[in-house]
Design a protein around this motif. Structure first.
Motif, PDB file in Angstrom:
ATOM      1  N   ALA A  68      -0.704  10.372  -2.746  1.00 51.85           N
ATOM      2  CA  ALA A  68      -1.526  10.591  -1.555  1.00 51.85           C
ATOM      3  C   ALA A  68      -0.841   9.944  -0.354  1.00 51.85           C
ATOM      4  O   ALA A  68      -0.285   8.861  -0.483  1.00 51.85           O
ATOM      5  CB  ALA A  68      -2.901   9.964  -1.751  1.00 51.85           C
ATOM      6  N   SER A 106      -4.922   7.334   1.217  1.00 49.05           N
ATOM      7  CA  SER A 106      -5.190   6.489   0.053  1.00 49.05           C
ATOM      8  C   SER A 106      -5.787   5.148   0.459  1.00 49.05           C
ATOM      9  O   SER A 106      -6.625   4.609  -0.240  1.00 49.05           O
ATOM     10  CB  SER A 106      -3.918   6.267  -0.757  1.00 49.05           C
ATOM     11  OG  SER A 106      -2.981   5.531  -0.014  1.00 49.05           O
ATOM     12  N   SER A 107      -5.351   4.591   1.568  1.00 40.76           N
ATOM     13  CA  SER A 107      -5.965   3.345   2.053  1.00 40.76           C
ATOM     14  C   SER A 107      -5.962   3.331   3.571  1.00 40.76           C
ATOM     15  O   SER A 107      -5.138   2.678   4.199  1.00 40.76           O
ATOM     16  CB  SER A 107      -5.252   2.114   1.498  1.00 40.76           C
ATOM     17  OG  SER A 107      -3.925   2.386   1.158  1.00 40.76           O
ATOM     18  N   ARG A 114       1.701   2.037  -3.562  1.00 42.65           N
ATOM     19  CA  ARG A 114       0.475   2.482  -4.222  1.00 42.65           C
ATOM     20  C   ARG A 114       0.187   3.952  -3.864  1.00 42.65           C
ATOM     21  O   ARG A 114      -0.149   4.761  -4.722  1.00 42.65           O
ATOM     22  CB  ARG A 114      -0.686   1.586  -3.801  1.00 42.65           C
ATOM     23  CG  ARG A 114      -1.974   1.944  -4.468  1.00 42.65           C
ATOM     24  CD  ARG A 114      -3.075   0.923  -4.228  1.00 42.65           C
ATOM     25  NE  ARG A 114      -4.332   1.461  -4.720  1.00 42.65           N
ATOM     26  CZ  ARG A 114      -5.196   2.140  -3.983  1.00 42.65           C
ATOM     27  NH1 ARG A 114      -4.948   2.316  -2.699  1.00 42.65           N
ATOM     28  NH2 ARG A 114      -6.278   2.631  -4.513  1.00 42.65           N
ATOM     29  N   ALA A 115       0.364   4.271  -2.580  1.00 43.70           N
ATOM     30  CA  ALA A 115       0.118   5.642  -2.128  1.00 43.70           C
ATOM     31  C   ALA A 115       1.037   6.612  -2.861  1.00 43.70           C
ATOM     32  O   ALA A 115       0.602   7.674  -3.315  1.00 43.70           O
ATOM     33  CB  ALA A 115       0.315   5.737  -0.627  1.00 43.70           C
ATOM     34  N   SER A 145      -2.174   1.383  -9.837  1.00 51.18           N
ATOM     35  CA  SER A 145      -1.766   2.748  -9.547  1.00 51.18           C
ATOM     36  C   SER A 145      -0.560   3.142 -10.391  1.00 51.18           C
ATOM     37  O   SER A 145      -0.247   4.321 -10.515  1.00 51.18           O
ATOM     38  CB  SER A 145      -1.439   2.884  -8.066  1.00 51.18           C
ATOM     39  OG  SER A 145      -0.430   1.972  -7.708  1.00 51.18           O
ATOM     40  N   GLU A 187       0.819  -1.215   0.000  1.00 52.76           N
ATOM     41  CA  GLU A 187       0.000   0.000   0.000  1.00 52.76           C
ATOM     42  C   GLU A 187       0.855   1.269   0.000  1.00 52.76           C
ATOM     43  O   GLU A 187       0.408   2.330  -0.419  1.00 52.76           O
ATOM     44  CB  GLU A 187      -0.932   0.024   1.209  1.00 52.76           C
ATOM     45  CG  GLU A 187      -2.034  -1.011   1.166  1.00 52.76           C
ATOM     46  CD  GLU A 187      -2.974  -0.839  -0.027  1.00 52.76           C
ATOM     47  OE1 GLU A 187      -3.085   0.282  -0.546  1.00 52.76           O
ATOM     48  OE2 GLU A 187      -3.583  -1.847  -0.434  1.00 52.76           O
ATOM     49  N   LEU A 195       0.019   7.210  -6.397  1.00 51.17           N
ATOM     50  CA  LEU A 195      -1.171   8.045  -6.519  1.00 51.17           C
ATOM     51  C   LEU A 195      -0.936   9.478  -6.042  1.00 51.17           C
ATOM     52  O   LEU A 195      -1.734  10.368  -6.308  1.00 51.17           O
ATOM     53  CB  LEU A 195      -2.326   7.440  -5.715  1.00 51.17           C
ATOM     54  CG  LEU A 195      -2.810   6.047  -6.153  1.00 51.17           C
ATOM     55  CD1 LEU A 195      -3.870   5.536  -5.193  1.00 51.17           C
ATOM     56  CD2 LEU A 195      -3.347   6.087  -7.571  1.00 51.17           C
TER      57      LEU A 195
END
Lengths: 270, 91
Positions: free
Chosen positions: A223, A228-229, A217-218, B15, A214, A221
């Motif tokens: 964020a 984000s999660s 991924r953040a 993403s 995660e 993105l």
């Protein structure tokens, strides 16, 4: 009364910027006024991790050199109203970051915000020293890995000797943030255990952030992972760390994935 | 994670394309002499202010410059807080 925090580590790539963004967002979500400040002059990245890279007009050096007012350089986060970012300069030379200039900006930030979170550059050079100089609290970001622990030890030494607080005979409050922790590998004896790191560095533990996809991924993105999660293990670990910073007494645990596959599928649809 | 999970979870997991797009826009701006960008903005701001100041008293602190860099178009926004204007008809 504003609190100035430095997120530091010595070693690069351990998660300073990720942690600055995640903790800043978590604190701001409770309604407090938070600014995250990028001290990595020449290699700014906090703007990118926060998703504000397209909105940078002026930066810390512009403010120090008087080319822009502080209020003009601050970028307000589009998701959380009480969160702002002060970007670092990308191109100018590092000597532009003067001790007096930083002192003046920090004094102004203290008046405007409840929390000033300084994202330190890696290393132990001037940039890192200036980032920590005005701090009341230091978050030492450490990976359970030998070189990171060693560098953290050096940084702790600097926090106790070269900061404004230390020079005034006081003590900067230090907190250990253990990042990229893998409980399974630690259990198998393949990774330094939490207790080992704590014993070696002997500063209080602020939180343990589990290794997680995660986090990437953040950053993809733009964020903070806490936005984000928010239900993910690293986000919950950061949120709890933020509550500890606010003085709450919470037992430190390593958050795990909450739900089974089915539950996650259903949640994803809602 | 199971095959199922990665299949169903996919839409929320991709993403990387976002990351690629963000980097492309950012780097396109940084490579084409972004060092001059803030100088240009400074000049624009100073000159626009100059024109406005001929007519209105403007507080430097009440000027906000905002920018949003896009793929092909960027938005430059200059907000100037204008104090209460005195019209000639007023006492």
């Amino acid at each position: 009364m504003a609190k100035v925090l430095v997120v530091t580590s010595g070693k690069g790539g351990v998660g300073k910027t990720t942690s600055t963004a995640a903790l800043g967002a978590a604190l701001a979500q409770t309604g407090q006024n938070v600014v995250v400040v990028d001290f990595d002059v020449g290699l700014r990245n906090l703007d990118l991790v926060m998703g504000a890279e397209r909105r940078v007009v002026f930066d810390l050096i512009n403010v120090i050199q008087g080319d822009a007012k502080l209020s003009q350089a601050l970028i307000r986060d589009k998701r959380i109203e009480t969160l702002s970012i002060l970007p670092a300069s990308q191109t100018r030379d590092k000597d532009a970051l003067t001790a007096e200039g930083v002192a003046s900006v920090m004094a102004q930030l203290r008046e405007k915000f409840d929390w000033v979170i300084c994202d330190s550059p890696a290393g132990i050079e001037r940039g890192a020293q200036l980032a920590m100089y005005h701090a009341d609290h230091a978050i030492v970001v450490t990976n359970p890995e030998v070189s990171s622990v060693r560098d953290s030890d050096r940084i702790i030494g600097m926090l106790d000797s070269t900061t404004e607080k230390a020079k005034g005979g006081g003590k900067i409050e230090k907190h250990l943030l253990l990042t990229r922790y893998d409980p399974a590998r630690a259990a198998r004896g393949e990774m330094l255990r939490i207790e080992d790191v704590l014993e070696i560095l002997s500063i209080p533990l602020l939180g343990i952030i589990p290794e997680s996809e995660e986090v990437l991924r953040a950053s993809n993105l733009g964020a903070p992972v806490t936005l984000s999660s928010p239900d993910s293990p690293p986000a919950r670990a950061y949120a709890e760390a933020a509550r500890r910073l606010e003085g709450e007494k919470l037992e430190v645990t390593v958050p795990v994935e909450r739900k089974g596959l089915l539950a996650r599928l259903f949640k994803g649809k809602s | 994670m199971s095959l199922f999970g990665s299949f169903f979870g996919r839409s929320s997991k991709t993403s990387a394309p976002v990351a690629r797009d963000r980097l492309q826009i950012l780097l396109a701006h940084e490579r084409t002499g972004n060092g001059n960008e803030s100088d240009l903005l400074n000049k624009l701001q100073a000159e626009i202010l100059e024109v406005i100041k001929r007519h209105i008293a403007v507080d430097q602190d009440k000027v906000q410059v905002k920018l949003d860099r896009g793929n092909s178009v960027s938005m430059l926004e200059i907000d100037i807080e204008v104090p209460q204007m005195r019209h000639s008809g007023q006492p």
